[in-house]
Design a protein around this motif. Structure first.
Motif, mmCIF file in Angstrom:
data_model
loop_
_atom_site.group_PDB
_atom_site.id
_atom_site.type_symbol
_atom_site.label_atom_id
_atom_site.label_comp_id
_atom_site.label_asym_id
_atom_site.label_seq_id
_atom_site.Cartn_x
_atom_site.Cartn_y
_atom_site.Cartn_z
ATOM 1 N N ARG A 140 -63.142 51.250 31.381
ATOM 2 C CA ARG A 140 -62.196 52.647 31.435
ATOM 3 C C ARG A 140 -61.213 52.743 30.197
ATOM 4 O O ARG A 140 -60.418 51.545 29.901
ATOM 5 C CB ARG A 140 -61.445 52.839 32.778
ATOM 6 N N PHE A 141 -61.097 53.762 29.580
ATOM 7 C CA PHE A 141 -60.199 53.710 28.318
ATOM 8 C C PHE A 141 -59.475 55.196 28.229
ATOM 9 O O PHE A 141 -60.186 56.298 28.444
ATOM 10 C CB PHE A 141 -61.059 53.453 27.287
ATOM 11 N N PHE A 142 -58.232 55.276 28.393
ATOM 12 C CA PHE A 142 -57.509 56.356 28.304
ATOM 13 C C PHE A 142 -56.361 56.298 27.088
ATOM 14 O O PHE A 142 -55.880 55.226 26.756
ATOM 15 C CB PHE A 142 -56.524 56.681 29.564
ATOM 16 N N ALA A 143 -55.906 57.685 26.804
ATOM 17 C CA ALA A 143 -54.977 57.628 25.962
ATOM 18 C C ALA A 143 -54.097 58.973 26.131
ATOM 19 O O ALA A 143 -54.480 60.036 26.651
ATOM 20 C CB ALA A 143 -55.339 57.847 24.223
ATOM 21 N N ALA A 144 -52.677 58.796 25.766
ATOM 22 C CA ALA A 144 -51.890 59.809 26.069
ATOM 23 C C ALA A 144 -50.732 59.935 24.939
ATOM 24 O O ALA A 144 -50.250 58.984 24.632
ATOM 25 C CB ALA A 144 -51.341 59.928 27.283
ATOM 26 N N VAL A 145 -50.224 61.508 24.825
ATOM 27 C CA VAL A 145 -48.927 61.465 24.054
ATOM 28 C C VAL A 145 -47.792 61.812 25.150
ATOM 29 O O VAL A 145 -47.933 62.678 26.116
ATOM 30 C CB VAL A 145 -49.206 62.699 23.118
ATOM 31 N N VAL A 146 -46.816 61.188 24.890
ATOM 32 C CA VAL A 146 -45.619 61.547 26.045
ATOM 33 C C VAL A 146 -44.332 61.225 25.292
ATOM 34 O O VAL A 146 -44.032 60.622 24.201
ATOM 35 C CB VAL A 146 -45.572 60.275 27.120
ATOM 36 N N PRO A 147 -43.204 62.009 25.773
ATOM 37 C CA PRO A 147 -41.829 61.784 25.339
ATOM 38 C C PRO A 147 -41.551 60.498 25.213
ATOM 39 O O PRO A 147 -41.878 59.622 26.099
ATOM 40 C CB PRO A 147 -41.231 62.819 26.090
ATOM 41 N N LEU A 148 -40.814 60.073 24.062
ATOM 42 C CA LEU A 148 -40.236 58.816 23.968
ATOM 43 C C LEU A 148 -39.552 58.234 25.342
ATOM 44 O O LEU A 148 -39.663 57.121 25.797
ATOM 45 C CB LEU A 148 -39.492 58.563 22.665
ATOM 46 N N ALA A 149 -38.741 59.361 25.810
ATOM 47 C CA ALA A 149 -37.970 58.936 27.143
ATOM 48 C C ALA A 149 -39.003 58.626 28.068
ATOM 49 O O ALA A 149 -38.161 57.912 29.203
ATOM 50 C CB ALA A 149 -36.779 60.062 27.079
ATOM 51 N N ARG A 150 -39.899 58.785 28.294
ATOM 52 C CA ARG A 150 -41.055 58.814 29.384
ATOM 53 C C ARG A 150 -41.999 57.485 29.291
ATOM 54 O O ARG A 150 -42.654 57.323 30.069
ATOM 55 C CB ARG A 150 -41.771 59.870 29.788
ATOM 56 N N VAL A 151 -41.676 56.749 28.148
ATOM 57 C CA VAL A 151 -42.651 55.803 27.650
ATOM 58 C C VAL A 151 -42.602 54.658 28.971
ATOM 59 O O VAL A 151 -43.659 54.182 29.368
ATOM 60 C CB VAL A 151 -42.389 54.975 26.566
ATOM 61 N N ASN A 152 -41.405 54.059 29.511
ATOM 62 C CA ASN A 152 -41.184 53.448 30.491
ATOM 63 C C ASN A 152 -41.787 53.975 31.787
ATOM 64 O O ASN A 152 -42.148 52.770 32.693
ATOM 65 C CB ASN A 152 -39.853 52.600 30.614
ATOM 66 N N ASP A 153 -41.580 55.068 32.073
ATOM 67 C CA ASP A 153 -42.181 55.613 33.352
ATOM 68 C C ASP A 153 -43.591 55.642 33.372
ATOM 69 O O ASP A 153 -44.284 55.230 34.410
ATOM 70 C CB ASP A 153 -41.831 57.038 33.519
ATOM 71 N N GLU A 154 -44.259 55.817 32.289
ATOM 72 C CA GLU A 154 -45.791 55.625 31.965
ATOM 73 C C GLU A 154 -46.115 54.312 32.129
ATOM 74 O O GLU A 154 -47.210 53.878 32.802
ATOM 75 C CB GLU A 154 -46.285 56.348 30.792
ATOM 76 N N ILE A 155 -45.482 53.233 31.716
ATOM 77 C CA ILE A 155 -45.967 52.153 31.717
ATOM 78 C C ILE A 155 -45.747 51.542 33.401
ATOM 79 O O ILE A 155 -46.475 50.652 33.768
ATOM 80 C CB ILE A 155 -44.872 51.029 30.793
ATOM 81 N N ALA A 156 -44.756 51.987 33.862
ATOM 82 C CA ALA A 156 -44.716 51.735 35.536
ATOM 83 C C ALA A 156 -45.765 52.240 36.027
ATOM 84 O O ALA A 156 -46.174 51.597 37.017
ATOM 85 C CB ALA A 156 -43.381 52.267 35.863
ATOM 86 N N ARG A 157 -46.183 53.222 35.620
ATOM 87 C CA ARG A 157 -47.437 53.868 36.548
ATOM 88 C C ARG A 157 -48.642 53.430 36.008
ATOM 89 O O ARG A 157 -49.443 53.221 36.840
ATOM 90 C CB ARG A 157 -47.525 55.650 35.818
ATOM 91 N N ILE A 158 -48.885 52.978 34.898
ATOM 92 C CA ILE A 158 -50.121 52.514 34.266
ATOM 93 C C ILE A 158 -50.128 50.733 34.872
ATOM 94 O O ILE A 158 -51.158 50.205 35.632
ATOM 95 C CB ILE A 158 -50.147 52.290 32.940
ATOM 96 N N GLY A 159 -48.817 50.094 34.969
ATOM 97 C CA GLY A 159 -49.001 48.564 35.669
ATOM 98 C C GLY A 159 -49.710 47.920 34.556
ATOM 99 O O GLY A 159 -50.605 46.973 35.212
ATOM 100 N N PRO A 160 -49.717 47.808 33.122
ATOM 101 C CA PRO A 160 -50.465 47.026 32.514
ATOM 102 C C PRO A 160 -50.248 45.242 32.616
ATOM 103 O O PRO A 160 -48.831 45.150 33.010
ATOM 104 C CB PRO A 160 -50.305 47.270 30.956
ATOM 105 N N VAL A 161 -51.129 44.463 32.443
ATOM 106 C CA VAL A 161 -50.892 43.083 32.472
ATOM 107 C C VAL A 161 -50.510 42.552 31.127
ATOM 108 O O VAL A 161 -49.831 41.457 31.089
ATOM 109 C CB VAL A 161 -52.169 42.418 33.050
ATOM 110 N N GLU A 162 -50.718 43.311 29.932
ATOM 111 C CA GLU A 162 -50.465 43.182 28.752
ATOM 112 C C GLU A 162 -50.128 44.389 27.831
ATOM 113 O O GLU A 162 -50.776 45.217 27.972
ATOM 114 C CB GLU A 162 -51.619 42.156 27.916
ATOM 115 N N CYS A 163 -49.214 44.162 26.979
ATOM 116 C CA CYS A 163 -48.929 45.409 26.145
ATOM 117 C C CYS A 163 -48.786 45.055 24.967
ATOM 118 O O CYS A 163 -48.081 43.864 24.554
ATOM 119 C CB CYS A 163 -47.755 46.203 26.788
ATOM 120 N N LEU A 164 -49.421 45.808 23.919
ATOM 121 C CA LEU A 164 -49.409 45.475 22.304
ATOM 122 C C LEU A 164 -48.028 46.663 22.044
ATOM 123 O O LEU A 164 -47.871 47.753 22.403
ATOM 124 C CB LEU A 164 -50.797 46.158 21.829
ATOM 125 N N LEU A 165 -47.401 46.025 20.974
ATOM 126 C CA LEU A 165 -46.440 46.653 20.566
ATOM 127 C C LEU A 165 -46.383 46.035 18.945
ATOM 128 O O LEU A 165 -46.701 45.161 18.687
ATOM 129 C CB LEU A 165 -44.976 46.281 21.053
#
Length: 882
Positions: A153-178
């Motif tokens: 499964r593969f998803f992508a989204a555009v979100v306001p910068l202020a909501r990035v951490n809310d989306e990360i909390a929703r997704i719950g990744p085990v690894e994040c690329l930055l």
């Protein structure tokens, strides 16, 4: 390096290719680590640290047997490390010189596919965040992409910068690329790993081209992406680049990129997810004790993961919610159908992850066997879903592809109990392949050939007791007793003399022996080739099987919710677009399961319309205020995933956002105190909630002084009522706030019923209309063992403080809301006096009783305020003649 042996040079080349990952270097039957990697592995894995090339410069070395790879990988990944697996890609027997080795994959938390390394009930997402160039720009947008290699499964989204951490909390990744130069504080889940990547990995042109090549399309328009989705494409490109770099294998099972649009699901911010404990508890961070654990009755890992997804992203579309509720209702009412489906689902394996391992070339014979068993359970399951009333169940039945041709080949080829390792053989059924059967006969010793050869030689030589036998020293031989030794033919070559016999070999017997000794290897090679063909057959049907797997997961969740509803006596909620809540005898879904049957006290919740939309709940500690407001939010979330709810009846207005500020926490790592966190989270609610939102707040303002806290809580309630107008449940110990019900049309008071008896306080845990007459905090302190003298003094102080905020009529002084002065309100004219509190006082006075001194005092007060206003607005005034 100059003095390195060819093998160590090979090691250095591989190490350079894998970067900071620990290199597991295959040498025969072992994986070896060298230099600093060996020291790290020795410490983490408990391996013995030895050395290679003992001398002046020994090389640290540690290793483990190859068959223990998965166990050691799990330990490394659990510590947040990455590991590169360097395999022998050439048969040592056929190698001319040094065996060729290559890094075949780099394993990190977000790239796992092996069952032994994965939690079957938890999604294992790899995410990437593509940040805007200017982080301070107004309306800055970021891109987020997330993929699960183990399911495709593969998803992508555009979100306001202020909501990035809310989306990360929703997704719950085990690894994040930055990006490696990004200056942005990501709030990752516990134990999640942050991996820095070069800036070019997030380039739009590079990412878009790579994605189009991977999906074999000209653009991503067909997936629903537009020119506005550039940030999402940047993040998706970074995810794909990382997977291709680390996996070095086929990723065909990732066959689509789905856009995720805000507004399609209920927005739940990071703080609310923590407060409501949707999937993890606050105290332990574990699944146990969460809403997810309380309602999960799924029969398959696929269903368990999908239920977690549904809880992370509840629906906001009424049609989709009703579709799920209709399916749950049908399964709840037809118990035999539900039981049959759940029985069939128990025979289904984790098809999503099995297919991922097939696609990446890492499946085992047992995996293919499990695919076959899953397909075998589908016909009965599919038949149960025909002619269903629910539209959704009918659609899911149509999505189940039985794949009969694949099932037939897997069942005819594979044994019921397949081994894990393909190269060890022993997986193909007898009778499936004639050449394989012959090789197996040879490998087993060819009893028929030996018996026939022995009989022919006995007849030809005239030696009746001639015997053909085998031992590990000489292999096959012919044994002739001493009594017949003179009959030995000339083509027999003596090999050994024993006490009573002579042992011989013949060219024919040696030739057969050579065939027998190589038959086992040839049989294993043939079995492996047959295994690869079966794997390719399954891989070619990946898209069909993925659709089936997705349908099975949904059926499992729907049946699970129906089972839950029947077990716990839940009701179907009535969903409406109106911002209301009408819950009768609602129960907390977690406590209802944890506590003894019947011990939980149900409560009503009525909000919206004539019932008011801002509900102030007062009462003592431990009485159940926090439980009550959490319960309301949890029932709303459950209803919007399509679940029945624990209540006698429920009408729930669909919310666009749910906010919960419950419990105290600090963020010391971010330099924020408990009160700062409380105010930050409250500010977010006040700035982003809408009239369709649901807000639950607990003890706002308690982290500062009493008067500061009351002032803030009071103003917050006013803002929620006057400006936002959303459904609000506000639990508080500030009894002063209950006066708001007398001045605001939408505010209602509720309290937790308490029974006093002989100076004892009994909590009834029942929510009733009206304000509590006291907080009972002093009573609770006494129960906790606070000395009596302290309690008595506290009572005196409390009485004095309560008296100070009352006016002469016994009403709260806080309830009077002053008029707000606005710039421009000052009216300097000779023809009409400005509207002003002092003028109001003048008008209210009786002229017959007004003394000149009193009038002069009021005019002087007015003069002072006018001068002060003039000073603030930079206006010049002619002195007022008193």
């Amino acid at each position: 390096m100059a003095a390195a042996t060819p093998m160590m040079q090979q090691y250095h080349d591989a190490k350079q290719a894998c970067g900071d990952a620990l290199l597991l270097f295959r040498m025969g039957d072992f994986y070896e680590l060298f230099f600093e990697d060996a020291k790290t592995a020795s410490r983490i894995l408990g391996l013995t640290l030895t050395s290679r090339d003992k001398g002046e410069n020994p090389i640290p070395m540690a290793g483990f047997p190859y068959h223990q790879l998965e166990g050691y990988l799990a330990k490394l990944i659990a510590t947040g490390l990455r590991a590169a697996v360097c395999e022998q890609v050439e048969d040592p027997k056929q190698a001319k010189g040094l065996v060729k080795r290559e890094v075949t994959r780099v394993v990190s938390p977000g790239t796992l596919t092996d069952d032994a390394l994965l939690d079957p009930l938890q999604n294992n997402y790899l995410a990437a965040v593509a940040l805007p160039v200017d982080l301070q720009a107004a309306g800055a947008l970021a891109g987020i992409a997330w993929a699960e290699l183990s399911t495709g499964r593969f998803f992508a989204a555009v979100v306001p910068l202020a909501r990035v951490n809310d989306e990360i909390a929703r997704i719950g990744p085990v690894e994040c690329l930055l990006g490696d130069e990004a200056e942005f504080k990501l709030h990752l889940p516990s134990k999640a790993v942050l991996t820095k990547r070069p800036a070019w990995a997030f380039a739009h042109d590079t990412g878009a081209s790579a994605l189009a090549r991977h999906f074999q399309t000209k653009s991503l328009d067909g997936f629903g992406f537009t020119e506005d989705d550039v940030p999402a494409i940047r993040a998706a490109g970074a995810v794909l680049d990382y997977l291709q770099e680390t996996q070095k294998t086929n990723l065909e099972h990732i066959d689509r990129l789905l856009p995720y649009r805000s507004g399609q699901s209920l927005e739940i911010d990071e703080a609310t997810r923590r407060s409501l404990e949707l999937t993890r508890t606050l105290r332990s961070g574990s699944r146990e004790g969460s809403l997810l654990a309380a309602i999960d009755r799924t029969a398959t890992p696929m269903g368990g993961r999908l239920l977690a997804d549904w809880l992370a992203s509840p629906l906001t579309d009424k049609t989709q919610i009703e579709g799920r509720l209709n399916a749950v209702a049908e399964l709840a009412h037809e118990s035999s159908l539900r039981d049959d489906l759940r029985e069939q689902l128990r025979g289904v394996y984790d098809l999503q992850r099995l297919l991922a391992r097939v696609a990446t070339g890492r499946c085992t014979p047992r995996d293919l066997c499990f695919v076959g068993r899953t397909l075998a359970s589908l016909p009965k399951l599919k038949a149960k879903l025909t002619a269903r009333k629910s539209t959704l169940l009918g659609e899911l039945e149509g999505q189940i592809d039985l794949c009969p041709e694949i099932r037939a080949q897997l069942e005819s080829a594979l044994l019921d109990d397949c081994p894990l390792l393909a190269r060890d053989g022993g997986m193909i059924r007898g009778g499936f392949h004639a050449d394989l059967d012959k090789l197996r006969d040879l490998a087993a010793g060819g009893k028929q050939w030996i018996a026939k050869y022995q009989a022919e030689e006995a007849a030809r030589t005239g030696i009746p007791n001639l015997k053909v036998a085998f031992n590990k020293v000489f292999g096959y031989y012919i044994e002739i007793t001493n009594s017949h030794k003179d009959k030995t033919p000339p083509n027999y070559h003596r090999k050994q003399t024993t006490t009573n016999a002579e042992r011989y070999v013949t060219p024919e017997l040696k030739e057969y022996e050579e065939q027998v000794l190589t038959a086992d290897e040839r049989a294993k090679e043939l079995e492996y080739d047959l295994f690869l063909k079966l794997r390719d057959i399954v891989q070619a049907a990946t898209r069909r099987l993925q659709g089936t797997a997705a349908a099975l997961a949904q059926i499992d969740v729907l049946a699970s919710l129906a089972q839950l509803a029947c077990q716990r006596n839940y009701c179907r909620p009535v969903m409406t677009e109106e911002p209301v809540l009408q819950i009768v005898d609602g129960r907390h879904p977690v406590l209802d399961v944890i506590e003894t049957q019947g011990s939980f006290v149900p409560n009503d919740a009525r909000c919206g319309g004539d019932d008011g939309f801002v509900l102030l709940i007062t009462g003592p500690n431990m009485a159940g205020k926090s439980t009550y407001i959490r319960q309301v939010a949890l029932l709303t979330v459950m209803a919007q995933i399509g679940s029945f709810v624990p209540a006698n009846s429920a009408t729930i207005g669909i919310a666009d956002r749910v906010f919960a500020r419950v419990g105290a926490s600090d963020e010391l790592s971010r330099g924020q105190s408990t009160f700062m966190v409380e105010m930050t989270e409250t500010a977010r609610i006040l700035n982003t909630a809408t009239a369709r939102s649901l807000v639950v707040l607990d003890e706002i303002g308690r982290g500062t002084s009493t008067y500061d806290g009351i002032s803030l809580a009071w103003a917050i309630v006013e803002h929620l009522h006057d400006t936002i107008g959303c459904r609000t449940f506000f639990a508080t110990h500030y009894h002063e706030l209950t006066d708001l019900a007398g001045t605001m049309a939408g505010v209602r008071n509720l309290n937790v019923a308490v029974k006093e008896w002989e100076e004892q306080v009994i909590f009834l845990h029942k929510i009733i209309p009206g304000a509590a007459d006291k907080s009972y905090g002093i009573h609770v302190a006494r129960l906790a063992g606070v000395p009596r003298s302290v309690n008595e003094r506290a009572k005196q102080i409390l009485a004095q403080l309560e008296q100070e905020h009352l006016d002469s009529d016994g009403k709260s002084k806080l309830a009077v809301k002053p008029k707000t002065k606005r710039r421009g309100d000052l009216q300097l004219t000779l023809f009409a006096p400005e509207e002003h509190p002092v003028m109001d006082k003048l008008r209210q006075l009786d002229p017959n009783s007004l003394t000149p001194m009193a009038a002069l005092q009021l005019l002087s007060e007015w003069q002072r305020e006018v001068k002060a206003e003039a000073s603030r607005t930079n206006l010049s005034l002619t002195p007022l003649n008193s």
